[in-house]
Write an enzyme that holds these catalytic residues in place. Structure first.
Site, PDB file in Angstrom:
ATOM      1  N   ASP A  93      61.123 -29.664 -22.259  1.00 58.99           N
ATOM      2  CA  ASP A  93      62.031 -30.757 -22.633  1.00 58.99           C
ATOM      3  C   ASP A  93      61.166 -32.018 -22.638  1.00 58.99           C
ATOM      4  OD1 ASP A  93      64.323 -32.233 -23.181  1.00 58.99           O
ATOM      5  OD2 ASP A  93      64.722 -32.573 -21.054  1.00 58.99           O
TER       6      ASP A  93
ATOM      7  N   GLU B 158      62.053 -28.785 -27.409  1.00 55.29           N
ATOM      8  CA  GLU B 158      63.249 -29.398 -27.999  1.00 55.29           C
ATOM      9  C   GLU B 158      62.864 -30.134 -29.272  1.00 55.29           C
ATOM     10  OE1 GLU B 158      66.363 -31.278 -25.497  1.00 55.29           O
ATOM     11  OE2 GLU B 158      66.119 -32.968 -26.870  1.00 55.29           O
TER      12      GLU B 158
ATOM     13  N   ASP C 132      66.210 -32.722 -16.677  1.00 57.59           N
ATOM     14  CA  ASP C 132      65.106 -32.332 -17.564  1.00 57.59           C
ATOM     15  C   ASP C 132      64.606 -30.931 -17.224  1.00 57.59           C
ATOM     16  OD1 ASP C 132      64.376 -35.370 -18.544  1.00 57.59           O
ATOM     17  OD2 ASP C 132      64.918 -35.249 -16.433  1.00 57.59           O
TER      18      ASP C 132
END
Lengths: 177, 177
Positions: free
Chosen positions: B7, B68, B141
């Site tokens: 992430d 991501e 996260d």
């Protein structure tokens, strides 16, 4: 001072090396464009750009790297690729301990043409004049990379003075925000 | 299949490693957050993130990396840092020849909660349930990185089938647009 300028992009990444100092003649050491195909996936394109930048750093051993500062207000479709390519350029330089400076497009235009709103033709013409080239470097990404390097050679001393002045004003032991 | 989920972010970059296969139990191998200080300059922060990702790849030897997918529609102030950190993650993986997959936040949410509009709490709760953890991984996260890895384990086989089907439909010698 020898500076590598990088005009970041995934499809065309301009690179240009300039020798010079404020108030003295400038000399172009090299200029080129790293290209990657839109048919390749982004991770692979980033690897190719990393190899290209590393090769330019190995060959020309600049003392500083100047990268165009990317704004997210730009064209939404291309800004991500530009941000990714600029990250790779910054990474390659910082890994070697080289100072990295970011300059905005209007700072670069103002440095080489006197106007922050100059167009590509004007920038190319001034880069050719300042470096005593037969004509403007092509494509525009190559001219922009050289303009970035010139901008850095001229702006770096003033930026250093500002940084030292700011540091002197701060209480001891604190760091910049 | 072992997957590293990333992430991306400059201040907090979530990393999570999951073992699993579609239709089989998942197992968390490791989770963490790489942090860099906003007081450091961006090039230096990118070097620290590179070192962190490389250390996770060295230690856990994943077969794929899921990152991501960053959209430029996000918060303008943070999107550039996210794009830069994701470029470093993609670069570290591709340099080793590892496949890199990008999944959007809504694909990840839909994969682990059934809804592409699920909130952070729901994602954290489902990640904890799927990996049989005592509670949702913190910070968010870290949970998001694990969710990305899970999403990839479940989506990768379908993505591969689609890619092969698309390749079979194309005339020989052509490549994807």
């Amino acid at each position: 001072m020898r500076v590598l300028g990088v005009d970041p992009g995934l499809t065309r990444c301009g690179v240009g090396v300039v020798d010079g100092a404020p108030g003295r003649a400038l000399a172009m050491v090299g200029v080129g464009v790293l290209r990657t195909s839109a048919e390749e996936e982004t991770p692979r394109r980033l690897v190719l750009i990393e190899r290209g930048i590393d090769a330019w750093l190995d060959e020309h051993r600049p003392q500083a790297v100047a990268v165009e500062r990317v704004f997210s207000q730009h064209n939404v479709r291309t800004v991500m690729g530009t941000a990714q390519a600029s990250a790779v350029a910054m990474l390659c330089a910082a890994r070697r301990g080289l100072p990295v400076a970011l300059h905005t497009p209007s700072e670069v235009k103002a440095a080489v043409t006197g106007s922050g709103r100059a167009d590509k033709t004007q920038v190319g013409a001034m880069v050719a004049r300042l470096l005593r080239l037969d004509g403007p470097p092509r494509p525009a990404d190559a001219a922009d990379a050289l303009a970035l390097a010139i901008c850095h050679i001229w702006r770096a001393p003033a930026q250093d003075r500002l940084r030292r002045a700011a540091a002197a004003l701060r209480p001891e032991g604190t760091t910049a925000p």
